[in-house]
Write an enzyme that holds these catalytic residues in place. Structure first.
Site, mmCIF file in Angstrom:
data_model
loop_
_atom_site.group_PDB
_atom_site.id
_atom_site.type_symbol
_atom_site.label_atom_id
_atom_site.label_comp_id
_atom_site.label_asym_id
_atom_site.label_seq_id
_atom_site.Cartn_x
_atom_site.Cartn_y
_atom_site.Cartn_z
ATOM 1 C CG ASP A 1 -1.878 1.169 1.245
ATOM 2 O OD1 ASP A 1 -2.066 1.794 0.185
ATOM 3 O OD2 ASP A 1 -2.446 1.462 2.313
ATOM 4 C CG ASP B 1 -3.732 5.004 -3.355
ATOM 5 O OD1 ASP B 1 -2.784 4.669 -2.629
ATOM 6 O OD2 ASP B 1 -4.907 4.684 -3.119
#
Length: 454
Positions: A143, A341
């Protein structure tokens, strides 16, 4: 000079114009095989080609595909996936807005710790690492929107089911919990949770209010053939709000904050990493730490933007092209910058930019009937009876002329345009990143994109 018969000359001219037309068509349209959009049930051979021979490279897999080492008991529905995705996107936008007073991302060297994590259940890609001495395998989500890494540990009073064995700190000769007065504990900031038996405790709450908490610790982390001594991570002893179906052991934070894997390994690999997310869940990609240390050939680059939320990596999206033509979008629409992201699925654009993109894309898809929206996906088509579909190319244009032509798998998802509108800043999601090697050169202040890497 010998004369050329008129019929032969006409044939040659027609052939020439046909070649030119096909070449132009290839620049403005793509053709996608419908069958290729349906994931296979077996893992295909890797086509991944990392750019760098330096650093260390790990295989990367979609957690719900046949290549996954932690195959789920139950796959999420499209509705569930998109609902989670919207929550994550909204959370990132709120966080950046609060940190910048609504001004978006910009160039900054601020190092304020993050307050919260992002939505864990929206994450899609996993890697295998080894932790402790002797080393035990742990399959973790990656992440770029998180800093604190963690795995579930014994004893665990409340844990979700996982494919790997729970990490047992008492079985590792190199495990060490941090004391409450340690610098590492102080660095946690708002993610510090006080002391238990003189040991530092961490606490991370995600955007969906799921929580992980336990002892902040260090141990040897093995990444391929490379070892990272005294790697700082959370030893999770209690959690709430997590999904038993994800089967992962924890999370590896790739954000820009001081606790992240990238920051902790900067002395070993340099402050740079890259990944390639595969076109579909039935093929593997890769994660490289130390990417760009030997070569950046083949990349287009744009400056990396930062805010006083150092976790997130920003870029400046300046324009969008559809079918080779640049859309008429005022530059002010993108003035807040964009977040790149790995954990957000779709790309979210300001309303004005999305409306222009949707209209232009529909205009290039007139041969297909429209279909009802699917949640935030509202530019959808009916491809019934089609074996292939032809659609206009989509390219994202970033600062310094970095043009990123999206792969077909990065344009259409579930028969819809894989973009959505938002009220906040742009977020470039993982669908649009598919098949690209995305380079985060944190030390050099740049983001790079290389086509066809996996």
């Amino acid at each position: 000079m010998a004369s050329v018969p008129k019929l032969l000359l006409l044939a040659l001219l027609c052939s020439y114009h046909s070649l030119v037309a096909h070449a132009a068509d290839a620049r403005t349209h793509k053709v996608l095989d419908i069958e290729s959009m349906t994931p296979k049930t077996v893992c295909s051979e890797s086509k991944a080609v990392p750019s760098s021979t330096g650093g260390t490279t790990l295989p990367l897999h979609h957690r719900h595909g046949p290549c996954s080492p932690v195959s789920s008991k139950k796959l999420p529905t499209l509705e569930e996936m998109l609902q989670r995705d919207q929550l994550r996107a909204a959370y990132i936008q709120r966080k950046i807005s609060r940190a910048t007073g609504g001004s978006g991302v910009k160039e900054s060297n601020a190092t304020v710790p993050t307050t919260l994590g992002t939505k864990e259940n929206s994450l899609e890609y996993v890697i295998k690492v080894e932790l402790g001495s002797p080393a035990v395998t742990q399959t973790v989500l990656i992440d770029t929107g998180s800093d604190v890494s963690w795995v579930q540990c014994k004893p665990c009073t409340q844990c979700h089911d996982q494919a790997d064995s729970l990490f047992d700190p008492s079985a590792s000769s190199t495990y060490s919990p941090f004391s409450c007065g340690s610098g590492a504990c102080a660095q946690l900031g708002v993610e510090g949770a006080g002391c238990t038996s003189s040991q530092c405790q961490y606490f991370v709450q995600y955007g969906d209010e799921s929580i992980t908490t336990g002892t902040y610790s260090s141990d040897t982390l093995k990444l391929g053939s490379d070892s990272v001594k005294s790697f700082q991570f959370g030893c999770s002893h209690e959690e709430s709000g997590f999904d038993d179906d994800d089967r992962t052991a924890g999370l590896m934070g790739l954000g820009g904050g001081p606790q992240s894997l990238v920051s902790q390994t900067a002395g070993t690999f340099g402050k740079a990493f890259s990944y390639c997310l595969p076109a579909s869940s039935d093929s593997p990609g890769f994660l490289t730490l130390g990417a760009g240390t030997t070569t950046t050939s083949g990349f287009v680059k744009t400056p990396m933007l930062r805010s006083n939320q150092p976790t997130f990596y920003g870029v400046r999206l300046e324009a969008i092209r559809v079918g080779g033509k640049q859309l008429n979008i005022p530059s002010s629409v993108f003035s807040s910058g964009s977040i790149l992201d790995s954990g957000t699925v779709l790309t979210y654009l300001p309303q004005a930019a999305y409306s222009a993109l949707s209209s232009a894309f529909k205009a290039g898809m007139k041969q297909y009937p429209s279909a009802p929206p699917k949640g935030p996906l509202d530019t959808c088509f009916d491809f019934s009876g089609q074996s292939t579909i032809k659609f206009p190319t989509v390219a994202l244009v970033f600062t310094d002329g970095a043009v990123v032509n999206l792969d077909g798998s990065g344009v259409i998802v579930e028969d819809c345009l894989a973009f959505s509108a938002s009220d906040g800043l742009s977020i470039i999601g993982n669908v649009q990143q598919r098949t690209l090697e995305v380079l985060y050169d944190v030390g050099g202040g740049a983001v790079g994109f290389r086509a066809g890497a996996c």
